[in-house]
Scaffold this active site. Sequence first.
Site, PDB file in Angstrom:
ATOM      1  N   GLY A   7       0.794  -1.218   0.000  1.00 11.51           N
ATOM      2  CA  GLY A   7       0.000   0.000   0.000  1.00 11.51           C
ATOM      3  C   GLY A   7       0.828   1.270   0.000  1.00 11.51           C
ATOM      4  N   GLY A  33       3.228   1.734  -2.463  1.00 10.25           N
ATOM      5  CA  GLY A  33       3.763   1.874  -3.816  1.00 10.25           C
ATOM      6  C   GLY A  33       4.979   1.018  -4.087  1.00 10.25           C
ATOM      7  N   ILE A  34       5.364   0.178  -3.128  1.00 15.84           N
ATOM      8  CA  ILE A  34       6.558  -0.655  -3.301  1.00 15.84           C
ATOM      9  C   ILE A  34       6.348  -1.679  -4.402  1.00 15.84           C
ATOM     10  CG2 ILE A  34       8.038  -2.371  -2.177  1.00 15.84           C
ATOM     11  CD1 ILE A  34       7.493  -0.783   0.457  1.00 15.84           C
ATOM     12  N   ASN A  51      -5.506 -16.374  -5.752  1.00 19.00           N
ATOM     13  CA  ASN A  51      -4.806 -15.182  -5.286  1.00 19.00           C
ATOM     14  C   ASN A  51      -5.425 -13.936  -5.935  1.00 19.00           C
ATOM     15  OD1 ASN A  51      -3.036 -13.244  -4.386  1.00 19.00           O
ATOM     16  ND2 ASN A  51      -1.193 -14.413  -4.897  1.00 19.00           N
ATOM     17  N   TYR A 105      -2.304  -6.919 -10.728  1.00 16.66           N
ATOM     18  CA  TYR A 105      -1.788  -6.960 -12.094  1.00 16.66           C
ATOM     19  C   TYR A 105      -2.794  -6.380 -13.084  1.00 16.66           C
ATOM     20  CZ  TYR A 105       1.892 -10.070 -10.346  1.00 16.66           C
ATOM     21  OH  TYR A 105       2.948 -10.602  -9.665  1.00 16.66           O
TER      22      TYR A 105
END
Length: 167
Positions: free
Chosen positions: A97, A99-100, A128, A135
């Site tokens: 959460g 941005g990593i 998942n 994605y």
Amino acid sequence: MWVLRTAREGGNDYLILEGLQLANMNFTVRAATKEDCKDISRLIKDSALRDKTSDPVKMACEGFTIVGYALYFDTYSTWKGRSVYLEDFYVMPEFRGFGIGKSLLSTVGKVAKEKQCAQLLSSVLDGNTPSRDFYAARGAQDLTVNEGWHVIRFDGPDLERLAKESH
């Protein structure tokens, strides 16, 4: 400051993020070292534990600096040409959460474009949903749904049997 680092080990490329400063998330890219293998291994075990794909492993989470990684390698498509395959991708839940994950995935995309690849491929477990949504939100296409492609695997005795059938 967060530091995004890259490394190449055994023909595979890794991207990892370092740092625990949550207030100011700046990302820079630099080369990783072999000393990162222990932290990458910890993250792989953490991912497997959370996905329930291995036995529980006790891990110390204090004092770590690497909180995510992406494992990818070069591949080739008969129809599309050069490609990058994202084999493994993980960010510790407590660091999601920020941005990593987006930065890691975007960097793999940048690597693919720099290598003049036509596509970036990956596999995601059917159950998942958060990863599939992650994605999809970035433009990924579900090839199983859209084109009917299915991932197959030969391993263990089946791979042995297959190899023995070669001439």
